[in-house]
Design a protein around this motif. Structure first.
Motif, PDB file in Angstrom:
ATOM      1  N   ARG A 147       1.927  -2.618  -5.718  1.00 41.90           N
ATOM      2  CA  ARG A 147       0.725  -3.674  -5.703  1.00 41.90           C
ATOM      3  C   ARG A 147       1.071  -4.840  -6.247  1.00 41.90           C
ATOM      4  O   ARG A 147       0.464  -6.040  -5.361  1.00 41.90           O
ATOM      5  CB  ARG A 147      -0.222  -2.783  -6.536  1.00 41.90           C
ATOM      6  CG  ARG A 147      -1.703  -3.327  -6.349  1.00 41.90           C
ATOM      7  CD  ARG A 147      -2.615  -2.601  -7.179  1.00 41.90           C
ATOM      8  NE  ARG A 147      -3.032  -1.524  -6.305  1.00 41.90           N
ATOM      9  CZ  ARG A 147      -3.748  -0.529  -6.968  1.00 41.90           C
ATOM     10  NH1 ARG A 147      -4.338  -0.708  -8.268  1.00 41.90           N
ATOM     11  NH2 ARG A 147      -3.992   0.768  -6.255  1.00 41.90           N
ATOM     12  N   VAL A 199       3.103   2.944  -5.728  1.00 38.19           N
ATOM     13  CA  VAL A 199       2.274   1.994  -5.520  1.00 38.19           C
ATOM     14  C   VAL A 199       1.642   1.147  -6.633  1.00 38.19           C
ATOM     15  O   VAL A 199       1.647   0.139  -6.936  1.00 38.19           O
ATOM     16  CB  VAL A 199       1.063   2.372  -4.340  1.00 38.19           C
ATOM     17  CG1 VAL A 199      -0.115   1.370  -4.432  1.00 38.19           C
ATOM     18  CG2 VAL A 199       1.637   2.741  -3.425  1.00 38.19           C
ATOM     19  N   LEU A 200       1.219   2.291  -7.491  1.00 38.48           N
ATOM     20  CA  LEU A 200       0.582   1.554  -8.768  1.00 38.48           C
ATOM     21  C   LEU A 200       1.606   0.880  -9.625  1.00 38.48           C
ATOM     22  O   LEU A 200       1.562  -0.100 -10.321  1.00 38.48           O
ATOM     23  CB  LEU A 200      -0.255   2.816  -9.698  1.00 38.48           C
ATOM     24  CG  LEU A 200      -1.261   3.393  -9.043  1.00 38.48           C
ATOM     25  CD1 LEU A 200      -1.832   4.638 -10.039  1.00 38.48           C
ATOM     26  CD2 LEU A 200      -2.418   2.209  -8.808  1.00 38.48           C
ATOM     27  N   PRO A 236       5.559  10.715  -6.909  1.00 36.81           N
ATOM     28  CA  PRO A 236       4.670  10.652  -5.758  1.00 36.81           C
ATOM     29  C   PRO A 236       4.494   9.111  -5.284  1.00 36.81           C
ATOM     30  O   PRO A 236       4.370   8.359  -6.257  1.00 36.81           O
ATOM     31  CB  PRO A 236       3.169  11.074  -6.404  1.00 36.81           C
ATOM     32  CG  PRO A 236       3.873  11.880  -7.869  1.00 36.81           C
ATOM     33  CD  PRO A 236       4.962  11.190  -8.156  1.00 36.81           C
ATOM     34  N   ARG A 237       4.082   9.045  -3.996  1.00 40.81           N
ATOM     35  CA  ARG A 237       4.083   7.788  -3.534  1.00 40.81           C
ATOM     36  C   ARG A 237       3.081   6.768  -4.065  1.00 40.81           C
ATOM     37  O   ARG A 237       3.272   5.715  -4.298  1.00 40.81           O
ATOM     38  CB  ARG A 237       3.862   8.099  -1.979  1.00 40.81           C
ATOM     39  CG  ARG A 237       4.960   8.273  -1.154  1.00 40.81           C
ATOM     40  CD  ARG A 237       4.815   8.954   0.188  1.00 40.81           C
ATOM     41  NE  ARG A 237       3.869   7.931   1.091  1.00 40.81           N
ATOM     42  CZ  ARG A 237       3.866   8.309   2.599  1.00 40.81           C
ATOM     43  NH1 ARG A 237       4.159   9.449   2.605  1.00 40.81           N
ATOM     44  NH2 ARG A 237       3.260   7.684   3.247  1.00 40.81           N
ATOM     45  N   CYS A 238       1.758   7.645  -4.438  1.00 39.98           N
ATOM     46  CA  CYS A 238       0.652   6.744  -5.064  1.00 39.98           C
ATOM     47  C   CYS A 238       1.328   6.305  -6.592  1.00 39.98           C
ATOM     48  O   CYS A 238       0.624   5.105  -7.164  1.00 39.98           O
ATOM     49  CB  CYS A 238      -0.356   7.806  -5.342  1.00 39.98           C
ATOM     50  SG  CYS A 238      -0.245   9.206  -6.249  1.00 39.98           S
ATOM     51  N   VAL A 239       2.003   6.880  -7.177  1.00 43.44           N
ATOM     52  CA  VAL A 239       2.504   6.256  -8.323  1.00 43.44           C
ATOM     53  C   VAL A 239       3.479   5.222  -8.324  1.00 43.44           C
ATOM     54  O   VAL A 239       3.295   4.179  -9.096  1.00 43.44           O
ATOM     55  CB  VAL A 239       3.547   7.539  -9.247  1.00 43.44           C
ATOM     56  CG1 VAL A 239       4.006   6.827 -10.295  1.00 43.44           C
ATOM     57  CG2 VAL A 239       2.568   8.492  -9.518  1.00 43.44           C
ATOM     58  N   ASP A 291       0.789  -1.249   0.024  1.00 44.44           N
ATOM     59  CA  ASP A 291      -0.023  -0.097  -0.067  1.00 44.44           C
ATOM     60  C   ASP A 291       0.935   1.359  -0.213  1.00 44.44           C
ATOM     61  O   ASP A 291       0.365   2.521   0.236  1.00 44.44           O
ATOM     62  CB  ASP A 291      -0.818   0.239   1.247  1.00 44.44           C
ATOM     63  CG  ASP A 291      -0.148  -0.124   2.460  1.00 44.44           C
ATOM     64  OD1 ASP A 291       1.096  -0.117   2.517  1.00 44.44           O
ATOM     65  OD2 ASP A 291      -0.862  -0.041   3.656  1.00 44.44           O
ATOM     66  N   ASP A 292       2.104   1.114  -0.083  1.00 45.06           N
ATOM     67  CA  ASP A 292       3.013   2.469   0.056  1.00 45.06           C
ATOM     68  C   ASP A 292       4.349   2.373  -0.790  1.00 45.06           C
ATOM     69  O   ASP A 292       4.589   1.110  -1.094  1.00 45.06           O
ATOM     70  CB  ASP A 292       3.152   2.908   1.392  1.00 45.06           C
ATOM     71  CG  ASP A 292       3.329   4.524   1.420  1.00 45.06           C
ATOM     72  OD1 ASP A 292       3.753   4.972   0.453  1.00 45.06           O
ATOM     73  OD2 ASP A 292       2.984   4.865   2.448  1.00 45.06           O
TER      74      ASP A 292
END
Length: 372
Positions: free
Chosen positions: A356, A351-352, A346-349, A334-335
């Motif tokens: 994941r 993750v994707l 960015p952290r969300c990038v 998740d991170d």
């Protein structure tokens, strides 16, 4: 040094090591219809980018091993290379079997402690069992000490704390800065922030004093750990994420004059081993000055195979150039933190892009097999 090959019919490329670089080289040789043999001690490719997830999540490990024979058929040989006979241009396996080559690509990688690495001479089923057994050790422990705060240690601590937020997880590191020194300082600081947010306790600038006397990877309640500065810790499970070294055993007797002090092979800009025109090195076993990553090994493989083809056609050889660092750290599913071409992501990038699925889909697709 190195023999000249006059026609494609007389080409037989031997690829030693079936990690990311070796598999990439074998795939490209296969697509170009060149004769090759891929040799590895295991019977399956180990997608070790996902090994730390397999160490904490039951049932995950089977997705990290992809059988070689299903992809490469008779072009795969399981065995341990004992030496290379450069005069006779043969690779000698344990047991005496010899595999002749016109060109050689060495992709022996690095070795390190389990669970980050699984370089055992074994079937992939035994590898899966080893990881499943390790998940049970993690489950049985109330507290875990991760030794080493490089990229592997950072990811290991994050994986354990993500899967088991109730457990006490301590990360001890001999330096103040975490993760790979090649990363941007802001990315390294962010890795520290993520660990702290997850609840990982950090002990920085400290080393374990009695590590050699302690049992690793086995839960043993309330083990006493002392640091070089005299601090005492109590933990149930110790996971070591330090001590990676170049896997040079397959070639050290034959290429000692071409080796750096680390055991890595000295290569020119074409990734040819120093002193040879038909021997290439790819990935972690080269002395190329860049972070040791699967991504780089795959880039090396493309250059090595292209240069074998170019040499056969009498064309100019391709050069390998290092670039700005691209590196993603999966900090649990998740991170994550990282950078692309020297720019912080960015952290969300992250993750994707990695955290994941840990790029498992990519390896299964490239091996042209169905993921279980």
């Amino acid at each position: 040094m190195g023999g000249q090959v006059s026609s494609v019919d007389s080409v037989h490329v031997v690829v030693v090591g079936g990690g990311f670089g070796g598999v990439a080289a074998a795939q490209q040789l296969k697509s170009r219809a060149l004769n090759f043999t891929l040799i590895d001690t295991r019977d399956a490719f180990h997608h070790n980018v996902a090994s730390l997830r397999a160490a904490v999540q039951p049932g995950f490990a089977q997705r990290t091993f992809i059988p070689f024979a299903d992809t490469f058929g008779d072009s795969f040989v399981q065995g341990r290379v004992e030496r290379v006979d450069v005069d006779r241009q043969t690779v000698v396996l344990r047991g005496g079997r010899e595999v002749p080559f016109s060109h050689l690509i060495l992709c022996t990688g690095t070795d390190g402690p389990f669970p980050g690495k699984f370089n055992t001479e074994a079937s992939y089923q035994s590898g899966v069992r080893a990881y499943e057994d390790f998940t049970k050790q993690v489950q049985a422990a109330d507290s875990v000490l991760v030794v080493g705060g490089g990229s592997t240690g950072v990811e290991m601590a994050a994986e354990i704390k993500t899967e088991h937020p109730e457990k006490k997880v301590v990360l001890i590191h001999s330096r103040i800065g975490l993760a790979d020194p090649e990363l941007l300082p802001s990315v390294r600081r962010q890795a520290k922030e993520v660990l702290l947010q997850k609840g990982v306790e950090l002990l920085l600038g400290e080393k374990v004093d009695n590590l050699s006397q302690l049992q690793l990877n086995v839960t043993n309640k309330n083990m006493e750990v002392t640091t070089e500065r005299g601090q005492t810790l109590s933990t149930d499970l110790i996971v070591c994420c330090t001590g990676q070294k170049v896997n040079s055993a397959a070639y050290d007797s034959s290429f000692s004059a071409s080796m750096a002090d680390s055991g890595a092979l000295k290569v020119n800009q074409h990734l040819q081993v120093q002193g040879f025109t038909n021997v290439y090195a790819v990935g972690d076993c080269t002395d190329v000055k860049e972070p040791k990553m699967a991504y780089h090994a795959q880039l090396h493989a493309a250059v090595a195979v292209s240069n074998i083809v170019n040499s056969l056609r009498g064309k100019e050889l391709t050069s390998y150039h290092t670039g700005n660092v691209t590196m993603l750290l999966a900090m649990g599913r998740d991170d994550g933190v990282g950078q692309f071409n020297g720019l912080k992501l960015p952290r969300c990038v992250v993750v994707l892009g990695k955290s994941r699925d840990l790029l498992l889909w990519k390896s299964w697709r490239e091996m042209k097999q169905q993921q279980p």
